[in-house]
Write a protein that holds these residues in place. Sequence first.
Motif, PDB file in Angstrom:
ATOM      1  N   THR A  48       0.844  -1.187   0.000  1.00  0.00           N
ATOM      2  CA  THR A  48       0.000   0.000   0.000  1.00  0.00           C
ATOM      3  C   THR A  48       0.883   1.243   0.000  1.00  0.00           C
ATOM      4  O   THR A  48       2.114   1.151  -0.011  1.00  0.00           O
ATOM      5  CB  THR A  48      -0.950  -0.005   1.217  1.00  0.00           C
ATOM      6  N   HIS A  49       0.233   2.431  -0.028  1.00  0.00           N
ATOM      7  CA  HIS A  49       0.943   3.712   0.030  1.00  0.00           C
ATOM      8  C   HIS A  49       1.841   3.907  -1.191  1.00  0.00           C
ATOM      9  O   HIS A  49       2.896   4.540  -1.113  1.00  0.00           O
ATOM     10  CB  HIS A  49       1.765   3.804   1.325  1.00  0.00           C
ATOM     11  N   VAL A  50       1.419   3.395  -2.340  1.00  0.00           N
ATOM     12  CA  VAL A  50       2.175   3.565  -3.584  1.00  0.00           C
ATOM     13  C   VAL A  50       1.692   4.843  -4.266  1.00  0.00           C
ATOM     14  O   VAL A  50       0.529   4.925  -4.665  1.00  0.00           O
ATOM     15  CB  VAL A  50       1.976   2.362  -4.523  1.00  0.00           C
ATOM     16  N   PRO A  51       2.530   5.864  -4.398  1.00  0.00           N
ATOM     17  CA  PRO A  51       2.074   7.118  -5.006  1.00  0.00           C
ATOM     18  C   PRO A  51       1.874   6.972  -6.513  1.00  0.00           C
ATOM     19  O   PRO A  51       2.483   6.103  -7.150  1.00  0.00           O
ATOM     20  CB  PRO A  51       3.209   8.096  -4.689  1.00  0.00           C
ATOM     21  N   PRO A  52       1.037   7.822  -7.106  1.00  0.00           N
ATOM     22  CA  PRO A  52       0.716   7.668  -8.531  1.00  0.00           C
ATOM     23  C   PRO A  52       1.879   7.967  -9.460  1.00  0.00           C
ATOM     24  O   PRO A  52       1.825   7.603 -10.638  1.00  0.00           O
ATOM     25  CB  PRO A  52      -0.441   8.656  -8.736  1.00  0.00           C
ATOM     26  N   TRP A  53       2.922   8.623  -8.967  1.00  0.00           N
ATOM     27  CA  TRP A  53       4.047   8.945  -9.851  1.00  0.00           C
ATOM     28  C   TRP A  53       5.051   7.803  -9.975  1.00  0.00           C
ATOM     29  O   TRP A  53       6.029   7.919 -10.695  1.00  0.00           O
ATOM     30  CB  TRP A  53       4.750  10.221  -9.389  1.00  0.00           C
ATOM     31  N   PHE A  54       4.819   6.690  -9.274  1.00  0.00           N
ATOM     32  CA  PHE A  54       5.620   5.489  -9.473  1.00  0.00           C
ATOM     33  C   PHE A  54       4.730   4.377 -10.026  1.00  0.00           C
ATOM     34  O   PHE A  54       3.516   4.360  -9.799  1.00  0.00           O
ATOM     35  CB  PHE A  54       6.280   5.028  -8.171  1.00  0.00           C
ATOM     36  N   ASP A  55       5.341   3.446 -10.728  1.00  0.00           N
ATOM     37  CA  ASP A  55       4.618   2.327 -11.320  1.00  0.00           C
ATOM     38  C   ASP A  55       4.481   1.219 -10.278  1.00  0.00           C
ATOM     39  O   ASP A  55       5.484   0.647  -9.839  1.00  0.00           O
ATOM     40  CB  ASP A  55       5.384   1.823 -12.545  1.00  0.00           C
ATOM     41  N   ALA A  56       3.247   0.928  -9.896  1.00  0.00           N
ATOM     42  CA  ALA A  56       3.016  -0.086  -8.867  1.00  0.00           C
ATOM     43  C   ALA A  56       3.546  -1.452  -9.284  1.00  0.00           C
ATOM     44  O   ALA A  56       3.954  -2.246  -8.429  1.00  0.00           O
ATOM     45  CB  ALA A  56       1.526  -0.178  -8.552  1.00  0.00           C
ATOM     46  N   THR A  57       3.566  -1.743 -10.584  1.00  0.00           N
ATOM     47  CA  THR A  57       4.062  -3.050 -11.016  1.00  0.00           C
ATOM     48  C   THR A  57       5.561  -3.187 -10.748  1.00  0.00           C
ATOM     49  O   THR A  57       6.043  -4.298 -10.492  1.00  0.00           O
ATOM     50  CB  THR A  57       3.772  -3.287 -12.508  1.00  0.00           C
ATOM     51  N   ASP A  58       6.293  -2.077 -10.788  1.00  0.00           N
ATOM     52  CA  ASP A  58       7.722  -2.139 -10.463  1.00  0.00           C
ATOM     53  C   ASP A  58       7.927  -2.459  -8.988  1.00  0.00           C
ATOM     54  O   ASP A  58       8.793  -3.275  -8.628  1.00  0.00           O
ATOM     55  CB  ASP A  58       8.401  -0.809 -10.799  1.00  0.00           C
ATOM     56  N   LEU A  59       7.144  -1.818  -8.123  1.00  0.00           N
ATOM     57  CA  LEU A  59       7.269  -2.079  -6.694  1.00  0.00           C
ATOM     58  C   LEU A  59       6.805  -3.498  -6.360  1.00  0.00           C
ATOM     59  O   LEU A  59       7.374  -4.154  -5.483  1.00  0.00           O
ATOM     60  CB  LEU A  59       6.467  -1.046  -5.907  1.00  0.00           C
ATOM     61  N   LEU A  60       5.788  -3.967  -7.066  1.00  0.00           N
ATOM     62  CA  LEU A  60       5.323  -5.338  -6.875  1.00  0.00           C
ATOM     63  C   LEU A  60       6.421  -6.330  -7.249  1.00  0.00           C
ATOM     64  O   LEU A  60       6.664  -7.314  -6.526  1.00  0.00           O
ATOM     65  CB  LEU A  60       4.073  -5.574  -7.718  1.00  0.00           C
ATOM     66  N   ALA A  61       7.106  -6.081  -8.355  1.00  0.00           N
ATOM     67  CA  ALA A  61       8.191  -6.971  -8.777  1.00  0.00           C
ATOM     68  C   ALA A  61       9.322  -6.973  -7.752  1.00  0.00           C
ATOM     69  O   ALA A  61       9.904  -8.031  -7.455  1.00  0.00           O
ATOM     70  CB  ALA A  61       8.708  -6.544 -10.147  1.00  0.00           C
ATOM     71  N   GLU A  62       9.644  -5.804  -7.207  1.00  0.00           N
ATOM     72  CA  GLU A  62      10.671  -5.735  -6.164  1.00  0.00           C
ATOM     73  C   GLU A  62      10.288  -6.596  -4.964  1.00  0.00           C
ATOM     74  O   GLU A  62      11.101  -7.369  -4.446  1.00  0.00           O
ATOM     75  CB  GLU A  62      10.856  -4.290  -5.696  1.00  0.00           C
ATOM     76  N   ALA A  63       9.049  -6.434  -4.506  1.00  0.00           N
ATOM     77  CA  ALA A  63       8.608  -7.166  -3.322  1.00  0.00           C
ATOM     78  C   ALA A  63       8.607  -8.668  -3.568  1.00  0.00           C
ATOM     79  O   ALA A  63       9.012  -9.454  -2.701  1.00  0.00           O
ATOM     80  CB  ALA A  63       7.221  -6.690  -2.902  1.00  0.00           C
ATOM     81  N   ARG A  64       8.163  -9.084  -4.748  1.00  0.00           N
ATOM     82  CA  ARG A  64       8.122 -10.516  -5.056  1.00  0.00           C
ATOM     83  C   ARG A  64       9.522 -11.121  -5.126  1.00  0.00           C
ATOM     84  O   ARG A  64       9.709 -12.305  -4.818  1.00  0.00           O
ATOM     85  CB  ARG A  64       7.373 -10.735  -6.368  1.00  0.00           C
ATOM     86  N   ALA A  65      10.502 -10.317  -5.513  1.00  0.00           N
ATOM     87  CA  ALA A  65      11.874 -10.818  -5.556  1.00  0.00           C
ATOM     88  C   ALA A  65      12.453 -11.014  -4.159  1.00  0.00           C
ATOM     89  O   ALA A  65      13.408 -11.779  -3.978  1.00  0.00           O
ATOM     90  CB  ALA A  65      12.755  -9.857  -6.355  1.00  0.00           C
TER      91      ALA A  65
END
Length: 235
Positions: A199-216
């Motif tokens: 959560t708390h993902v701002p609109p100026w970043f791509d949530a899919t990038d943060l999701l990929a980081e977390a999954r790694a």
Amino acid sequence: GYLVQAGGTHLLLDLGIGTLGALQRHLDPFRVDALALSHLHPDHCADVSALYVHLRYHPRPPSGRTPLPVHAPEGAADRFAAAYAPDAAERAVTDLSDVFAFRPHAATTRVGDVVLRTAPVDHPCAAFALRVEHGGRSLVYSGDTGPSTGLVELARGADVLLCEATWPHHADAPPGVHLSGTQAGEHATAAGVGVLLLTHVPPWFDATDLLAEARAAFDGPVEVVVADGRYAVPA
């Protein structure tokens, strides 16, 4: 903001900008049993003033209404009185205690059918992670934090970690403010949680990038929460 429903209890975690309107799509605000605030930055609590107006001035409040418990960092009563009253004269006569019963965070508190546990985390102001337990299941909400051993310990063995992931991972990120997707995954792994919700993902970043980081960084299920989404805490 997040509405946690467990047993017969309705507990709000944070109430940021625009969340009172969202809440009313799911629950009558008069049915909220308590509000727990992770910290007092406006993106997590600005709609407390709007909730005050709704509860105080609604023409048909339920009979027997009592002040809503608000579990929050120290100073919350003054913070919200100042937010509600625009000048010194009105501030001098503003008293929110007919609507809210402010209670400083305790390590452990019972709220209806659930147990609320807290731990300080690392943010520029006083901030807390929140753990909600009911019937052998548990949800931990990070609030806003940088890397935090307190968050890891509070989340130890939790079924779900609802964790902030504010920016992509980079070595020169300012300390003690927020987590990256990578760090959210690392905290979930260190705590041994079952499911990670970002959560708390701002609109100026791509949530899919943060999701990929977390999954790694975390082997369990991970997803990014969405507005009006519903999420079950697995048994």
